[in-house]
Write a protein that holds these residues in place. Structure first.
Motif, PDB file in Angstrom:
ATOM      1  N   GLY A  12      94.995  57.145  61.030  1.00 27.15           N
ATOM      2  CA  GLY A  12      96.260  57.764  61.446  1.00 27.15           C
ATOM      3  C   GLY A  12      97.242  56.639  61.753  1.00 27.15           C
ATOM      4  O   GLY A  12      97.043  55.492  61.316  1.00 27.15           O
ATOM      5  N   ARG A  13      98.290  56.923  62.522  1.00 27.68           N
ATOM      6  CA  ARG A  13      99.286  55.876  62.811  1.00 27.68           C
ATOM      7  C   ARG A  13      98.653  54.704  63.543  1.00 27.68           C
ATOM      8  O   ARG A  13      98.885  53.547  63.218  1.00 27.68           O
ATOM      9  N   PHE A  14      97.806  55.002  64.535  1.00 31.54           N
ATOM     10  CA  PHE A  14      97.177  53.948  65.327  1.00 31.54           C
ATOM     11  C   PHE A  14      96.167  53.150  64.485  1.00 31.54           C
ATOM     12  O   PHE A  14      96.240  51.921  64.407  1.00 31.54           O
ATOM     13  N   GLY A  15      95.236  53.851  63.868  1.00 31.03           N
ATOM     14  CA  GLY A  15      94.180  53.177  63.089  1.00 31.03           C
ATOM     15  C   GLY A  15      94.738  52.344  61.945  1.00 31.03           C
ATOM     16  O   GLY A  15      94.301  51.201  61.726  1.00 31.03           O
ATOM     17  N   ILE A  32      87.993  53.153  56.868  1.00 32.29           N
ATOM     18  CA  ILE A  32      87.361  54.406  56.425  1.00 32.29           C
ATOM     19  C   ILE A  32      88.142  55.607  56.945  1.00 32.29           C
ATOM     20  O   ILE A  32      88.518  55.663  58.118  1.00 32.29           O
ATOM     21  N   ASP A  33      88.352  56.588  56.066  1.00 36.04           N
ATOM     22  CA  ASP A  33      88.929  57.862  56.490  1.00 36.04           C
ATOM     23  C   ASP A  33      88.418  58.937  55.535  1.00 36.04           C
ATOM     24  O   ASP A  33      88.165  58.665  54.352  1.00 36.04           O
ATOM     25  N   SER A  34      88.276  60.150  56.039  1.00 31.46           N
ATOM     26  CA  SER A  34      87.799  61.243  55.182  1.00 31.46           C
ATOM     27  C   SER A  34      88.948  61.842  54.363  1.00 31.46           C
ATOM     28  O   SER A  34      88.729  62.666  53.490  1.00 31.46           O
ATOM     29  N   GLU A  37      94.380  60.649  51.012  1.00 34.53           N
ATOM     30  CA  GLU A  37      95.767  60.133  51.082  1.00 34.53           C
ATOM     31  C   GLU A  37      95.893  58.984  52.076  1.00 34.53           C
ATOM     32  O   GLU A  37      96.578  57.995  51.833  1.00 34.53           O
ATOM     33  N   ARG A  38      95.207  59.142  53.224  1.00 36.66           N
ATOM     34  CA  ARG A  38      95.257  58.085  54.243  1.00 36.66           C
ATOM     35  C   ARG A  38      94.635  56.798  53.719  1.00 36.66           C
ATOM     36  O   ARG A  38      95.095  55.696  54.007  1.00 36.66           O
ATOM     37  N   VAL A  39      93.553  56.959  52.931  1.00 32.38           N
ATOM     38  CA  VAL A  39      92.869  55.792  52.359  1.00 32.38           C
ATOM     39  C   VAL A  39      93.799  55.104  51.348  1.00 32.38           C
ATOM     40  O   VAL A  39      93.933  53.879  51.351  1.00 32.38           O
ATOM     41  N   ALA A  52      85.402  58.548  53.165  1.00 30.29           N
ATOM     42  CA  ALA A  52      84.063  59.032  53.512  1.00 30.29           C
ATOM     43  C   ALA A  52      84.081  59.735  54.861  1.00 30.29           C
ATOM     44  O   ALA A  52      84.960  59.471  55.691  1.00 30.29           O
ATOM     45  N   ASP A  53      83.099  60.620  55.057  1.00 30.88           N
ATOM     46  CA  ASP A  53      82.922  61.270  56.354  1.00 30.88           C
ATOM     47  C   ASP A  53      82.070  60.336  57.220  1.00 30.88           C
ATOM     48  O   ASP A  53      80.875  60.168  56.970  1.00 30.88           O
ATOM     49  N   ALA A  54      82.699  59.759  58.236  1.00 31.00           N
ATOM     50  CA  ALA A  54      82.016  58.758  59.055  1.00 31.00           C
ATOM     51  C   ALA A  54      81.021  59.363  60.046  1.00 31.00           C
ATOM     52  O   ALA A  54      80.346  58.625  60.770  1.00 31.00           O
ATOM     53  N   THR A  55      80.920  60.689  60.096  1.00 28.57           N
ATOM     54  CA  THR A  55      79.894  61.280  60.967  1.00 28.57           C
ATOM     55  C   THR A  55      78.525  61.258  60.276  1.00 28.57           C
ATOM     56  O   THR A  55      77.520  61.638  60.871  1.00 28.57           O
ATOM     57  N   ILE A  75      90.197  57.974  66.191  1.00 24.54           N
ATOM     58  CA  ILE A  75      90.332  59.413  65.938  1.00 24.54           C
ATOM     59  C   ILE A  75      90.641  60.092  67.266  1.00 24.54           C
ATOM     60  O   ILE A  75      89.856  59.985  68.220  1.00 24.54           O
ATOM     61  N   GLY A  76      91.776  60.772  67.341  1.00 22.46           N
ATOM     62  CA  GLY A  76      92.146  61.413  68.593  1.00 22.46           C
ATOM     63  C   GLY A  76      91.961  62.920  68.564  1.00 22.46           C
ATOM     64  O   GLY A  76      91.273  63.488  69.424  1.00 22.46           O
ATOM     65  N   GLN A  77      92.551  63.547  67.560  1.00 17.30           N
ATOM     66  CA  GLN A  77      92.549  65.021  67.509  1.00 17.30           C
ATOM     67  C   GLN A  77      91.139  65.607  67.429  1.00 17.30           C
ATOM     68  O   GLN A  77      90.805  66.508  68.188  1.00 17.30           O
ATOM     69  N   GLU A  78      90.366  65.090  66.498  1.00 16.43           N
ATOM     70  CA  GLU A  78      89.017  65.644  66.318  1.00 16.43           C
ATOM     71  C   GLU A  78      88.027  64.884  67.206  1.00 16.43           C
ATOM     72  O   GLU A  78      87.262  64.047  66.748  1.00 16.43           O
ATOM     73  N   HIS A  80      85.277  65.626  68.748  1.00 14.86           N
ATOM     74  CA  HIS A  80      83.837  65.700  68.485  1.00 14.86           C
ATOM     75  C   HIS A  80      83.439  64.639  67.454  1.00 14.86           C
ATOM     76  O   HIS A  80      82.390  64.019  67.557  1.00 14.86           O
ATOM     77  N   ASN A  81      84.306  64.411  66.460  1.00 12.65           N
ATOM     78  CA  ASN A  81      84.017  63.388  65.444  1.00 12.65           C
ATOM     79  C   ASN A  81      84.041  61.994  66.056  1.00 12.65           C
ATOM     80  O   ASN A  81      83.172  61.170  65.781  1.00 12.65           O
ATOM     81  N   SER A  82      85.030  61.729  66.916  1.00  9.14           N
ATOM     82  CA  SER A  82      85.122  60.384  67.490  1.00  9.14           C
ATOM     83  C   SER A  82      83.910  60.097  68.381  1.00  9.14           C
ATOM     84  O   SER A  82      83.382  58.987  68.381  1.00  9.14           O
ATOM     85  N   ALA A  99      87.052  52.397  71.113  1.00  9.55           N
ATOM     86  CA  ALA A  99      87.304  53.802  70.804  1.00  9.55           C
ATOM     87  C   ALA A  99      88.605  54.277  71.430  1.00  9.55           C
ATOM     88  O   ALA A  99      88.882  54.004  72.605  1.00  9.55           O
ATOM     89  N   LYS A 100      89.388  54.983  70.620  1.00 14.99           N
ATOM     90  CA  LYS A 100      90.665  55.521  71.111  1.00 14.99           C
ATOM     91  C   LYS A 100      90.419  56.868  71.783  1.00 14.99           C
ATOM     92  O   LYS A 100      89.752  57.739  71.218  1.00 14.99           O
ATOM     93  N   ALA A 101      90.944  57.017  73.017  1.00 11.12           N
ATOM     94  CA  ALA A 101      90.774  58.288  73.725  1.00 11.12           C
ATOM     95  C   ALA A 101      92.086  59.064  73.763  1.00 11.12           C
ATOM     96  O   ALA A 101      93.159  58.483  73.912  1.00 11.12           O
TER      97      ALA A 101
HETATM   98  P1  ATP Z   1      97.572  58.940  65.312  1.00 14.18           P
HETATM   99  O1  ATP Z   1      98.122  59.482  66.589  1.00 14.18           O
HETATM  100  O2  ATP Z   1      97.142  57.529  65.397  1.00 14.18           O
HETATM  101  O3  ATP Z   1      98.393  59.221  64.096  1.00 14.18           O
HETATM  102  P2  ATP Z   1      95.535  60.848  65.607  1.00 14.18           P
HETATM  103  O4  ATP Z   1      94.522  60.362  66.543  1.00 14.18           O
HETATM  104  O5  ATP Z   1      96.455  61.933  66.017  1.00 14.18           O
HETATM  105  O6  ATP Z   1      96.261  59.624  65.023  1.00 14.18           O
HETATM  106  P3  ATP Z   1      93.830  62.239  64.030  1.00 14.18           P
HETATM  107  O7  ATP Z   1      94.467  63.277  63.194  1.00 14.18           O
HETATM  108  O8  ATP Z   1      93.094  62.650  65.221  1.00 14.18           O
HETATM  109  O9  ATP Z   1      94.922  61.244  64.292  1.00 14.18           O
HETATM  110  O10 ATP Z   1      92.758  61.417  63.171  1.00 14.18           O
HETATM  111  C1  ATP Z   1      92.924  60.154  62.708  1.00 14.18           C
HETATM  112  C2  ATP Z   1      92.293  60.063  61.350  1.00 14.18           C
HETATM  113  O11 ATP Z   1      90.872  60.203  61.464  1.00 14.18           O
HETATM  114  C3  ATP Z   1      92.743  61.111  60.324  1.00 14.18           C
HETATM  115  O12 ATP Z   1      93.324  60.448  59.220  1.00 14.18           O
HETATM  116  C4  ATP Z   1      91.455  61.835  59.939  1.00 14.18           C
HETATM  117  O13 ATP Z   1      91.394  62.143  58.549  1.00 14.18           O
HETATM  118  C5  ATP Z   1      90.383  60.805  60.293  1.00 14.18           C
HETATM  119  N1  ATP Z   1      89.082  61.416  60.557  1.00 14.18           N
HETATM  120  C6  ATP Z   1      88.803  62.462  61.350  1.00 14.18           C
HETATM  121  N2  ATP Z   1      87.479  62.755  61.286  1.00 14.18           N
HETATM  122  C7  ATP Z   1      86.924  61.850  60.443  1.00 14.18           C
HETATM  123  C8  ATP Z   1      85.592  61.615  59.957  1.00 14.18           C
HETATM  124  N3  ATP Z   1      84.570  62.390  60.338  1.00 14.18           N
HETATM  125  N4  ATP Z   1      85.384  60.606  59.104  1.00 14.18           N
HETATM  126  C9  ATP Z   1      86.401  59.808  58.700  1.00 14.18           C
HETATM  127  N5  ATP Z   1      87.673  59.973  59.108  1.00 14.18           N
HETATM  128  C10 ATP Z   1      87.940  60.978  59.974  1.00 14.18           C
END
Ligand code: ATP
Length: 141
Positions: A12-15, A32-34, A37-39, A52-55, A75-78, A80-82, A99-101
Motif C-alpha cells: 500500500g502507500r506505506f509498504g 510481495i503483495d497479493s 496491480e500493486r506488484v 503471492a498470498d503471504a499467509t 498490512i493495516g486493513q486486513e 488477520h492477515n498481518s 509490523a505496521k499496526a
Molecule cells: P496504506 O495505508 O499504506 O495505503 P493499508 O494498510 O491501508 O495501506 P491495506 O489495504 O491494509 O493497506 O493493505 C496493504 C496491502 O497488503 C494491499 O496492497 C493488500 O493487497 C496487501 N495484502 C493484504 N493481505 C495480503 C496477503 N495475505 N498477502 C499479500 N499481500 C496482502
C-alpha cells in the motif's frame, strides 16, 4: 552496496514507500503483495517483486523469504492477515520483523505473536508534524 536483504509484505502507500526507499538506499528488496496491480507499481524499483498470498507459508518459503534479514509487514486493513503473516515469519526464523499496526489493539496482538518492532505510521507522523509546527513557531517568534 550493502549485503543485507529486506522483505516488504503489503505494498500500500506505506509498504511501497518503505520498499522504494530501501532500494534507493542500495539494499536488495523482496516485495510481495497479493494484488497484481500493486506488484506492477513497484516492480521496476525493487530487486524482486512477487504477486503471492503471504499467509501461505510454503509460498513464502518458495519465494525466498528466509534470505531476508528483516521483513516489514505493511498490512493495516486486513488485520488477520498481518497477524498471521507476522507469526509465520517469526516461526520461519526471520530475525527482525517490523509490523505496521492500525490501532493499539492490533499493535498489542502483533507484539504477542512476535513482532520485534511495531510501528504506528499515522500516529508517529502526527507527533512529528505537531513537533515541527511548534519548532517552526519558536523559530519564527
Ligand atoms: P496504506 O495505508 O499504506 O495505503 P493499508 O494498510 O491501508 O495501506 P491495506 O489495504 O491494509 O493497506 O493493505 C496493504 C496491502 O497488503 C494491499 O496492497 C493488500 O493487497 C496487501 N495484502 C493484504 N493481505 C495480503 C496477503 N495475505 N498477502 C499479500 N499481500 C496482502
Amino acid at each position: 552496496m550493502e549485503s543485507k536483504q529486506f522483505g516488504v509484505i503489503g505494498l500500500g502507500r506505506f509498504g511501497s514507500s518503505v520498499a522504494k526507499t530501501l532500494s534507493d538506499l542500495g539494499y536488495e528488496v523482496l516485495a510481495i503483495d497479493s494484488n497484481e496491480e500493486r506488484v506492477e507499481e513497484v516492480k521496476d524499483f525493487v530487486t524482486h517483486a512477487v504477486c503471492a498470498d503471504a499467509t501461505d507459508e510454503q509460498t513464502l518459503k518458495a519465494v525466498g523469504i528466509k534470505n531476508c534479514d528483516e521483513v516489514v509487514v505493511a498490512i493495516g486493513q486486513e488485520m488477520h492477515n498481518s497477524i498471521l503473516i507476522t507469526l509465520i515469519l517469526k516461526e520461519l526464523g526471520i530475525k527482525k520483523v517490523w509490523a505496521k499496526a492500525q490501532n493499539d489493539l492490533h499493535g498489542k496482538i502483533l507484539a504477542k505473536v512476535g513482532a520485534d518492532v511495531v510501528v504506528y505510521p499515522e500516529k508517529e507522523m502526527g507527533v512529528k508534524v505537531a513537533n515541527k509546527m511548534v519548532a517552526n513557531n519558536i523559530l519564527e517568534f
